[in-house]
Design a protein around this motif. Structure first.
Motif, short mmCIF file in Angstrom:
data_model
loop_
_atom_site.label_atom_id
_atom_site.label_comp_id
_atom_site.label_asym_id
_atom_site.label_seq_id
_atom_site.Cartn_x
_atom_site.Cartn_y
_atom_site.Cartn_z
N ARG A 406 93.07 77.77 15.78
CA ARG A 406 92.29 78.53 16.49
C ARG A 406 91.76 79.47 16.06
N SER A 443 87.75 67.31 14.61
CA SER A 443 87.21 68.56 15.81
C SER A 443 87.35 69.93 15.58
N GLU A 447 83.41 72.49 15.21
CA GLU A 447 83.92 74.00 16.14
C GLU A 447 83.11 74.72 14.90
N SER A 451 79.69 77.11 15.24
CA SER A 451 79.91 78.57 15.27
C SER A 451 78.36 79.07 15.18
#
Ligand code: GCW
Length: 708
Positions: A406, A443, A447, A451
């Motif tokens: 991430r 997922s 994300e 953003s």
């Protein structure tokens, strides 16, 4: 179903083309995973009845390879779904028919309003609609473009497969992004850099004389999710791919893929024009393939070499897509060797491709001289905004460091309004547990795409940069580093197939939710009842966060061992986590490396303040004392431990949940996933224990847990 090692002489492949999609249909009720999401099992009796009324015959006047593929795929699928024969009709007369074709082929048969709708479609957009026209009820699948008909066909199949009721049927769809690419990091010796699904699908030793049935299957899977461009070889490019003998092999693959609407691209080595003995040291192990003593982009002989090479390629492959280039990065030669810029390097290659309509994709994954590597791509490329040729894309990884579990999005998104930017995602799980973990990347990508860059105020998402809507770019591109290989399951595990699927679906429509995609994929992949599919979905939806938590929570990154990027080795990665007695995390604020300054002010101010920074990115941006009190009421140390534990218990729960599905899905598939989950449980513990032990040496938990 195992793939027999069939070697089919090239001259009979075309003849086998029609049969092959029937062969694919035989994988009905397949639980080995080799038919991926195109497993055409019988529908429930109710749905069978409903659909069989509107899908008894197919009328497809086109005769091109793409349209024949669409037609045959549809026939195979429907026959599998409704368990009765579907007739290919020579006449357009009748009812209960699916009319498949381009607008030009079908417009005489369509009601006016439908013709208008089709006329308004862009690119490979398609419509799908059941209409009563002149007293007859038929279904139209129409696009202005042949590839669009193929995509519409696969959408129709997906509707049937996912149990959608037959009526009413009224759909239009257009891809948000034009170039939906897979980048293979496949080497010419058959190995795959960061590949965990087997060896390369491309059998260079056998080509061009022999072809493999998997080429076609691969193209079919890609087309079913809208992928329309494939870079065959590793960005760490062996220059030999550009030699005449290899180009002939490439031409065979390009021919296979063309029949499914896919263009072929190659990774090009910037030093290819050089004589092997003159090649700069850093790549001596390969050697160039030319006769020059330089690869300087401003040298006329170098420019000429590339122009000739482009002409040679287009003679063999008229629809060749172009080059992907990794330059001045990790040992790959680039313009910097000759004191030239990325701009000069990229534009020179773009000029060689331009007369043929080719595209040059230049990667922004470069290393500069900054202490904080996260700064480099922006510093190197932002100054050239607006100066790249019109046929250049700058391909930017989603995160500024690498494909970490991430990371915040790379600030180039939203900072180069006059450049074509392509987003590079990694479908292969280099940093996400390879083929062991269940981690569903839909997922992660949702994300990233969602953003907000704040480039034009709030709502300026990365998705809007990529699809061109933010700055009105006419050309758009997205790339996924492929996770395919020649293993039975293609991607190393059934759940890794979901990532290939999700990538294609998001490339077509970046606004789809991970949840929707997971649900579709499960229904298409597993033979199970609805409650079971919902349970599987809940596992998938928690799997990415679980991985991040048990490996690199709170925005930590690069705790992996250097070589394999699999196991934890935080002691070798101090420059990324910066743990010491004073705290942990990398200070990228205005007080630190000032990486935050690369974002638009609204976002910069959020990331500059630890109290405002989302916890998921906390240690990516801040170096904080171990006893910092967080919004969760825990100290930083407690939160770290909490998240590591949480990740482990989430994996335990996934394994328990999967156990309860025994008997609900095919036994062999259940067993293979179970064994992966057991491995993941151990893997998660290894990560947690190693990292917590290591960090506790600095954190002194007794003191830190006493709070402020
Ligand atoms: O993170 C690195 C990978 C390399 C890869 C490189 C890149 C192809 O570990 O294996 O090389 O990224 O993206 O170029």
């Amino acid at each position: 179903m195992r793939y027999p090692k069939l070697l089919i002489p090239i001259f009979v492949t075309a003849a086998l083309a029609i049969q092959a999609s029937v062969v694919a249909g035989e994988s009905k009720n397949d639980s080995s995973g080799s038919s991926l999401w195109l497993d055409y099992r019988a529908l429930t009796p109710d749905l069978q009845k409903e659909w069989s009324e509107s899908a008894q015959r197919i009328y497809c006047p086109g005769t091109s390879e793409i349209l024949l593929n669409a037609r045959n795929e549809l026939k195979t699928a429907i026959e599998g779904f409704v368990e009765s024969r579907v007739i290919i009709s020579k006449s357009s007369d009748g009812e209960g028919m699916i009319m498949l074709g381009t607008l030009a082929q079908l417009k005489e048969l369509m009601p006016k309003n439908l013709v208008d709708t089709a006329n308004a479609l862009k690119d490979v957009g398609y419509l799908m609609e059941s209409v009563i026209h002149e007293g007859k009820k038929n279904t139209f699948i129409v696009s202005k473009n042949e590839a669009g008909v193929l995509y519409g066909t696969f959408h129709f199949i997906r509707l049937m497969q996912t149990g959608t009721p037959a009526n009413p049927l009224r759909i239009t769809s257009e891809p948000a992004v034009q170039m939906r690419m897979l980048n293979h990091w496949d080497n010419l010796n058959g190995s795959i850099e960061r590949g965990y699904g087997g060896r390369s699908l491309w059998k260079w030793d056998e080509l061009p004389d022999q072809t493999d049935p998997r080429y076609r299957e691969y193209a079919r899977f890609c087309a079913s999710i809208g992928i329309n461009g494939v870079v065959l070889n590793n960005v760490n490019a062996d220059p030999r791919i550009l030699r005449p003998d290899y180009l002939e092999k490439v031409a065979v693959l390009a021919r296979e893929f063309r029949a499914w609407g896919i263009r072929t691209y190659l990774s090009a080595n910037f030093a290819a024009p050089m004589h092997p003995s003159d090649t700069p040291d850093r790549m001596k192990h390969w050697g160039g393939i030319g006769n020059l003593d330089t690869a300087d982009p401003l040298d006329p002989a170098v420019q000429e070499w590339w122009k000739k090479k482009a002409t040679e390629i287009y003679r063999l492959i008229p629809d060749f897509g172009g080059f992907l280039v990794k330059a001045d990065s990790e040992g790959m030669v680039g313009p910097r060797v000759y004191e030239r810029t990325h701009l000069e390097g990229a534009n020179m290659l773009a000029d060689a491709l331009a007369p043929h309509g080719g595209t040059l994709i230049w990667r922004a994954f470069v290393y500069g001289s900054s202490e904080d590597r996260a700064l480099d791509a922006y510093l190197e490329f932002k100054p050239y905004d607006g100066e790249f040729r019109d046929n250049v894309f700058i391909q930017v990884k989603n995160g500024p460091l690498d494909f970490q579990p991430r990371e915040p999005f790379t600030p180039l998104f939203g900072s180069m309004p006059q450049t074509h930017l392509a987003l590079e995602l990694q479908v292969a799980k280099e940093y996400l547990g390879h083929a062991t973990t269940l981690a569903f990347l839909g997922s992660k990508w949702s994300e990233i795409l969602g953003s907000d860059t704040y480039a034009k105020g709030s709502g300026s998402t990365v998705a809007k940069v990529i699809d061109g809507s933010l700055y009105g770019q006419k050309k758009t591109c997205i790339a996924g580093v492929a996770n395919t290989g020649d293993g039975d399951e293609w991607c190393g595990s059934v759940f890794n197939q979901a990532n290939w699927y999700a990538y294609g679906r998001l490339a077509w429509n970046p606004r789809l939710s991970a949840d929707e995609i997971a649900e579709e994929w499960i229904k298409m992949t597993f033979e199970c009842d609805l409650p079971t599919s919902m349970v599987i979905k809940s596992m998938m939806m928690g799997s990415y966060d679980a991985y991040v938590n048990y490996t690199m929570p709170l925005g930590l990154n690069f705790l992996v061992a250097m070589s394999d990027h699999y196991k934890p080795l935080p002691e070798s990665r101090k420059k990324y986590h910066k743990a010491d007695e004073g705290g942990i995390g990398f200070d990228r604020t205005s007080r630190g490396s000032n990486y935050v300054g690369q974002y638009h002010p609204e976002l910069r101010d959020i990331f500059d303040d630890p109290a405002k920074t989302p916890l998921n990115y906390l240690l990516w941006f801040h170096h904080l004392p171990w006893n910092t009190k967080l919004s969760t009421e825990r100290t930083l140390w407690e939160e770290l431990v909490f998240r590591y534990d949480r990740g482990v218990s989430d994996v335990d729960e996934m394994a328990e949940t999967w156990k309860t599905l025994e008997g609900k899905i095919a036994p062999d598939r259940h067993a293979s996933v179970m064994s992966k989950l057991i491995q993941e449980k151990q893997f998660a513990r290894m990560w947690r224990d190693k990292c917590i032990n290591y960090f506790s040496e600095f954190a002194k938990p007794e003191e830190a847990s006493s709070g402020d």
